[in-house]
Design an enzyme around this catalytic site. Sequence first.
Site, PDB file in Angstrom:
ATOM      1  N   ARG A 121      -2.781  19.204  -6.566  1.00 10.87           N
ATOM      2  CA  ARG A 121      -1.846  18.102  -6.817  1.00 10.87           C
ATOM      3  C   ARG A 121      -2.190  17.310  -8.081  1.00 10.87           C
ATOM      4  NH1 ARG A 121      -0.982  15.454  -0.777  1.00 10.87           N
ATOM      5  NH2 ARG A 121       0.211  17.212  -0.007  1.00 10.87           N
ATOM      6  N   SER A 222      -4.973  13.073   6.595  1.00 15.64           N
ATOM      7  CA  SER A 222      -4.819  11.656   6.916  1.00 15.64           C
ATOM      8  C   SER A 222      -4.523  11.442   8.393  1.00 15.64           C
ATOM      9  CB  SER A 222      -3.730  11.034   6.059  1.00 15.64           C
ATOM     10  OG  SER A 222      -2.579  11.827   6.127  1.00 15.64           O
TER      11      SER A 222
HETATM   12  C1  LIG Z   1       6.482  11.787   2.797  1.00 12.82           C
HETATM   13  C2  LIG Z   1       5.093  11.830   3.373  1.00 12.82           C
HETATM   14  C3  LIG Z   1       4.602  13.005   3.931  1.00 12.82           C
HETATM   15  C4  LIG Z   1       3.331  13.052   4.470  1.00 12.82           C
HETATM   16  N1  LIG Z   1       2.881  14.209   5.035  1.00 12.82           N
HETATM   17  C5  LIG Z   1       1.675  14.222   5.641  1.00 12.82           C
HETATM   18  C6  LIG Z   1       1.203  15.393   6.320  1.00 12.82           C
HETATM   19  O1  LIG Z   1       1.879  16.411   6.354  1.00 12.82           O
HETATM   20  N2  LIG Z   1      -0.012  15.350   6.912  1.00 12.82           N
HETATM   21  C7  LIG Z   1      -0.799  14.220   6.888  1.00 12.82           C
HETATM   22  O2  LIG Z   1      -1.892  14.228   7.451  1.00 12.82           O
HETATM   23  N3  LIG Z   1      -0.391  13.115   6.249  1.00 12.82           N
HETATM   24  C8  LIG Z   1       0.827  13.082   5.633  1.00 12.82           C
HETATM   25  N4  LIG Z   1       1.240  11.945   4.995  1.00 12.82           N
HETATM   26  C9  LIG Z   1       0.391  10.754   5.021  1.00 12.82           C
HETATM   27  C10 LIG Z   1       0.520  10.092   6.393  1.00 12.82           C
HETATM   28  O3  LIG Z   1       1.856  10.154   6.832  1.00 12.82           O
HETATM   29  C11 LIG Z   1       0.094   8.629   6.321  1.00 12.82           C
HETATM   30  O4  LIG Z   1      -1.153   8.531   5.728  1.00 12.82           O
HETATM   31  C12 LIG Z   1       0.046   8.063   7.728  1.00 12.82           C
HETATM   32  O5  LIG Z   1       1.324   8.072   8.312  1.00 12.82           O
HETATM   33  C13 LIG Z   1      -0.466   6.638   7.708  1.00 12.82           C
HETATM   34  O6  LIG Z   1      -0.479   6.199   9.030  1.00 12.82           O
HETATM   35  P1  LIG Z   1      -0.842   4.712   9.350  1.00 12.82           P
HETATM   36  O7  LIG Z   1      -0.705   4.545  10.823  1.00 12.82           O
HETATM   37  O8  LIG Z   1      -2.112   4.344   8.689  1.00 12.82           O
HETATM   38  O9  LIG Z   1       0.310   3.877   8.593  1.00 12.82           O
HETATM   39  P2  LIG Z   1       1.879   3.908   8.810  1.00 12.82           P
HETATM   40  O10 LIG Z   1       2.328   5.111   9.556  1.00 12.82           O
HETATM   41  O11 LIG Z   1       2.478   3.624   7.480  1.00 12.82           O
HETATM   42  O12 LIG Z   1       2.122   2.680   9.773  1.00 12.82           O
HETATM   43  C14 LIG Z   1       1.870   1.379   9.342  1.00 12.82           C
HETATM   44  C15 LIG Z   1       2.593   0.442  10.311  1.00 12.82           C
HETATM   45  O13 LIG Z   1       2.180  -0.900  10.034  1.00 12.82           O
HETATM   46  C16 LIG Z   1       3.338  -1.728   9.946  1.00 12.82           C
HETATM   47  N5  LIG Z   1       3.024  -2.816   9.031  1.00 12.82           N
HETATM   48  C17 LIG Z   1       2.708  -2.745   7.722  1.00 12.82           C
HETATM   49  N6  LIG Z   1       2.491  -3.957   7.216  1.00 12.82           N
HETATM   50  C18 LIG Z   1       2.638  -4.830   8.249  1.00 12.82           C
HETATM   51  C19 LIG Z   1       2.521  -6.251   8.363  1.00 12.82           C
HETATM   52  N7  LIG Z   1       2.209  -7.015   7.324  1.00 12.82           N
HETATM   53  N8  LIG Z   1       2.746  -6.815   9.560  1.00 12.82           N
HETATM   54  C20 LIG Z   1       3.073  -6.063  10.627  1.00 12.82           C
HETATM   55  N9  LIG Z   1       3.200  -4.716  10.595  1.00 12.82           N
HETATM   56  C21 LIG Z   1       2.981  -4.124   9.407  1.00 12.82           C
HETATM   57  C22 LIG Z   1       4.437  -0.816   9.446  1.00 12.82           C
HETATM   58  O14 LIG Z   1       5.707  -1.319   9.756  1.00 12.82           O
HETATM   59  C23 LIG Z   1       4.102   0.485  10.157  1.00 12.82           C
HETATM   60  O15 LIG Z   1       4.679   0.512  11.428  1.00 12.82           O
HETATM   61  C24 LIG Z   1       2.514  11.894   4.436  1.00 12.82           C
HETATM   62  C25 LIG Z   1       2.986  10.712   3.876  1.00 12.82           C
HETATM   63  C26 LIG Z   1       4.261  10.672   3.346  1.00 12.82           C
HETATM   64  C27 LIG Z   1       4.755   9.382   2.737  1.00 12.82           C
END
Ligand SMILES: Cc1cc2nc3c(=O)[nH]c(=O)nc-3n(C[C@H](O)[C@H](O)[C@H](O)COP(=O)(O)OP(=O)(O)OC[C@H]3O[C@@H](n4cnc5c(N)ncnc54)[C@H](O)[C@@H]3O)c2cc1C
Length: 351
Positions: A121, A222
């Site tokens: 990438r 991730s």
């Molecule tokens: C298009 C795309 C494809 C991907 N494909 C893959 C894959 O194939 N495999 C892989 O391992 N990873 C993949 N990733 C990465 C992975 O999806 C993310 O790293 C992962 O979803 C992050 O999870 P998280 O729970 O940390 O955050 P998120 O899923 O982003 O959740 C964060 C949550 O916190 C909430 N939030 C944020 N700020 C606040 C606030 N101030 N107050 C209250 N709530 C808040 C949001 O509303 C959300 O519900 C991909 C990412 C993208 C964008």
Amino acid sequence: MTRRTEKTCYGAYALNSKTKEIERVLAKITMLCSGGAGQVYGHTTNPIIATGDGIAMAHRAKALVSDMEFVQFHPTALFEPGKSPSFLISEAVRGFGAYIRNKKGERFVLKTDERGELASRDIVSKAIDKELKVTGENHVYLDCTHLEMDSFYQHFPNITDYCKKIGIDVAKDWIPIVPAAHYTCGGINVNMNSETSIMNLYAAGECSRTGLHGANRLASNSLLEALVFAHHAAEDVTAKINSISFHDNIPAWNAEGTTDPEELILITHSRKELQTIMSDYVAIVRSNIRLKRALSRLKIHYEETEELYKTTKISPQLCELRNLITIAYLIVTQSMVRSENKGAFYNVDLG
Ligand SMILES: Cc1cc2nc3c(=O)[nH]c(=O)nc-3n(C[C@H](O)[C@H](O)[C@H](O)COP(=O)(O)OP(=O)(O)OC[C@H]3O[C@@H](n4cnc5c(N)ncnc54)[C@H](O)[C@@H]3O)c2cc1C
């Protein structure tokens, strides 16, 4: 990881979206899981909520935050001006045989790496970035027209359908693409139990920095990381929750002297400017002069936004802007102290 501070977390102040009031939410244990920070850039695959809120909050509370200079860019996001998040054209499309071409039709990535489109990438993103800077264009193309279309559709129905919806027939047309910020490798430092450097504050998911991704995340790690570290945290907390005392002598939020914002344009314009600064100066390829310029412009945004924060009623837009400025500051300053190009980080002045 040794604790840096004697600070303890007792919960959070939260904006109640119905009443618009700030409420105290007290807890023995608090966990940040607010996702990444890709919205600090103009082009990102990250959802609109990826404004680095948890990372910025933790930094303001003096938790250790590191590796923010390692932002992974995905080379093939669909180029659709004004659209956020950008639609992701999966890497598997290149694996399936698609070519990256410039306007003249040249497969320019081959000039950088003999693996061409199949290079990693960061290499492909860097090659596209260079091509865009040299040609002055704002996108390149992904060419799938030579591929067997029935099989392509079976593998990539969503991509084919999405392109069709916006007038691109992948069997005949090249798909306009641009690299987009995709993953924040750094974040809030945590240990194996997901504990941050602040007592009783945990972090998991993309907002955390476990060290697992090093300087450049491998695809799909991730979700694995988020699950494993959240599980560790749950086990750790379950074992000690009864020995932690509950504190309720925390002051209520003081909104005295603040008024409703008169114009939202102050916030929306600053956010656009911030994204432009980061996209132009602090994206895939950085340099000392660009980092210096970015920092001096960030200082202006910081001062203006802090002033707004002190004088106006809190809104999600204002908080997100404030947090994005902190994220930008962390990416710039941590880039400035890095003395070696590695993984997703590249500064031309380091050779
Ligand atoms: C298009 C795309 C494809 C991907 N494909 C893959 C894959 O194939 N495999 C892989 O391992 N990873 C993949 N990733 C990465 C992975 O999806 C993310 O790293 C992962 O979803 C992050 O999870 P998280 O729970 O940390 O955050 P998120 O899923 O982003 O959740 C964060 C949550 O916190 C909430 N939030 C944020 N700020 C606040 C606030 N101030 N107050 C209250 N709530 C808040 C949001 O509303 C959300 O519900 C991909 C990412 C993208 C964008």
